[in-house]
Design a protein around this motif. Structure first.
Motif, PDB file in Angstrom:
ATOM      1  N   VAL A 183     -48.361  42.406  27.426  1.00 23.93           N
ATOM      2  CA  VAL A 183     -47.371  43.601  27.642  1.00 23.93           C
ATOM      3  C   VAL A 183     -46.446  43.194  28.631  1.00 23.93           C
ATOM      4  O   VAL A 183     -46.819  42.598  29.721  1.00 23.93           O
ATOM      5  CB  VAL A 183     -48.269  44.675  27.911  1.00 23.93           C
ATOM      6  N   SER A 184     -45.041  43.518  28.288  1.00 21.78           N
ATOM      7  CA  SER A 184     -44.306  43.077  29.438  1.00 21.78           C
ATOM      8  C   SER A 184     -44.263  43.972  30.527  1.00 21.78           C
ATOM      9  O   SER A 184     -45.066  45.261  30.532  1.00 21.78           O
ATOM     10  CB  SER A 184     -42.960  43.376  28.692  1.00 21.78           C
ATOM     11  N   ILE A 185     -43.659  43.528  31.435  1.00 16.58           N
ATOM     12  CA  ILE A 185     -43.922  44.235  32.901  1.00 16.58           C
ATOM     13  C   ILE A 185     -42.995  45.575  32.965  1.00 16.58           C
ATOM     14  O   ILE A 185     -43.223  46.359  33.691  1.00 16.58           O
ATOM     15  CB  ILE A 185     -43.403  43.227  34.237  1.00 16.58           C
ATOM     16  N   GLY A 186     -42.065  45.479  32.013  1.00 14.14           N
ATOM     17  CA  GLY A 186     -41.093  46.730  31.946  1.00 14.14           C
ATOM     18  C   GLY A 186     -41.993  47.910  31.624  1.00 14.14           C
ATOM     19  O   GLY A 186     -41.780  49.028  31.819  1.00 14.14           O
ATOM     20  N   TYR A 187     -42.919  47.669  30.676  1.00  7.68           N
ATOM     21  CA  TYR A 187     -43.860  48.712  30.183  1.00  7.68           C
ATOM     22  C   TYR A 187     -44.760  49.502  31.159  1.00  7.68           C
ATOM     23  O   TYR A 187     -44.504  50.685  31.277  1.00  7.68           O
ATOM     24  CB  TYR A 187     -44.724  47.995  28.878  1.00  7.68           C
ATOM     25  N   TYR A 188     -45.420  48.588  32.085  1.00  5.46           N
ATOM     26  CA  TYR A 188     -46.170  48.949  33.121  1.00  5.46           C
ATOM     27  C   TYR A 188     -45.165  49.822  34.009  1.00  5.46           C
ATOM     28  O   TYR A 188     -45.652  50.922  34.761  1.00  5.46           O
ATOM     29  CB  TYR A 188     -46.847  47.850  33.742  1.00  5.46           C
ATOM     30  N   LEU A 189     -44.053  49.046  34.466  1.00  5.24           N
ATOM     31  CA  LEU A 189     -43.182  49.645  35.585  1.00  5.24           C
ATOM     32  C   LEU A 189     -42.446  50.963  34.852  1.00  5.24           C
ATOM     33  O   LEU A 189     -42.596  51.869  35.525  1.00  5.24           O
ATOM     34  CB  LEU A 189     -42.301  48.618  35.591  1.00  5.24           C
ATOM     35  N   GLY A 190     -42.451  50.967  33.533  1.00  9.71           N
ATOM     36  CA  GLY A 190     -41.770  52.218  33.188  1.00  9.71           C
ATOM     37  C   GLY A 190     -42.780  53.530  33.168  1.00  9.71           C
ATOM     38  O   GLY A 190     -42.298  54.655  33.440  1.00  9.71           O
ATOM     39  N   VAL A 191     -44.096  53.336  32.707  1.00 11.31           N
ATOM     40  CA  VAL A 191     -44.939  54.323  32.670  1.00 11.31           C
ATOM     41  C   VAL A 191     -45.310  54.695  34.206  1.00 11.31           C
ATOM     42  O   VAL A 191     -45.607  55.964  34.635  1.00 11.31           O
ATOM     43  CB  VAL A 191     -46.236  53.873  31.956  1.00 11.31           C
ATOM     44  N   TYR A 192     -45.478  53.841  35.197  1.00 13.80           N
ATOM     45  CA  TYR A 192     -45.695  53.979  36.361  1.00 13.80           C
ATOM     46  C   TYR A 192     -44.478  54.806  36.945  1.00 13.80           C
ATOM     47  O   TYR A 192     -44.760  55.643  37.731  1.00 13.80           O
ATOM     48  CB  TYR A 192     -45.899  52.973  37.303  1.00 13.80           C
ATOM     49  N   ALA A 193     -43.361  54.489  36.772  1.00 14.33           N
ATOM     50  CA  ALA A 193     -42.040  55.371  37.224  1.00 14.33           C
ATOM     51  C   ALA A 193     -42.092  56.536  36.652  1.00 14.33           C
ATOM     52  O   ALA A 193     -41.829  57.547  37.638  1.00 14.33           O
ATOM     53  CB  ALA A 193     -40.720  54.421  37.095  1.00 14.33           C
ATOM     54  N   SER A 194     -42.438  56.512  35.274  1.00 11.66           N
ATOM     55  CA  SER A 194     -42.364  58.222  34.751  1.00 11.66           C
ATOM     56  C   SER A 194     -43.544  59.102  35.568  1.00 11.66           C
ATOM     57  O   SER A 194     -43.456  60.168  35.661  1.00 11.66           O
ATOM     58  CB  SER A 194     -42.334  58.196  33.278  1.00 11.66           C
ATOM     59  N   LEU A 195     -44.734  58.449  35.672  1.00 10.25           N
ATOM     60  CA  LEU A 195     -45.706  59.368  36.368  1.00 10.25           C
ATOM     61  C   LEU A 195     -45.055  59.392  37.750  1.00 10.25           C
ATOM     62  O   LEU A 195     -45.595  60.651  38.422  1.00 10.25           O
ATOM     63  CB  LEU A 195     -46.938  58.429  36.344  1.00 10.25           C
TER      64      LEU A 195
END
Length: 112
Positions: free
Chosen positions: A96-108
């Motif tokens: 999974v791309s780092i953008g996916y993890y970063l996007g979910v973490y940023a939205s939380l």
């Protein structure tokens, strides 16, 4: 009114005595503060909720719970992200791309 003021000014001793009586009345109006110890009764919370509308009360409770859920969720998501492994077993190298993890973490984080 002006006649009363002129009479009071002509008798300064009466004016001082009148001021002292006002001060003593004011002192009697001030009561010692009482404090309570222990838990706040549910009735007090209910009175606060009733002073607001039920819509405001429910919205406040919802946003409070949502903020706490986002806080816990971001901690769980960060733990999941840090434990992500690739098929090869290399840490932090997931498919999974780092953008996916970063996007979910940023939205939380933003929802907090």
């Amino acid at each position: 009114l002006s006649r009363q003021l002129s009479r009071q000014m002509s008798h300064p001793k009466k004016l001082v005595a009148k001021q002292k009586s006002v001060i003593s009345e004011r002192d009697r109006l001030i009561e010692t503060e009482k404090t309570a110890t222990g838990n706040v009764k549910f009735r007090v919370y209910l009175d606060y909720f009733r002073s607001l509308s039920w819509l405001v009360t429910l919205a406040t409770m919802f946003f409070f719970l949502a903020q706490n859920a986002a806080s816990v969720g971001s901690n769980i998501w960060l733990a999941r992200w840090s434990n992500a492994e690739d098929v090869s077993g290399a840490p932090n190298a997931s498919n999974v791309s780092i953008g996916y993890y970063l996007g979910v973490y940023a939205s939380l984080g933003f929802s907090q």
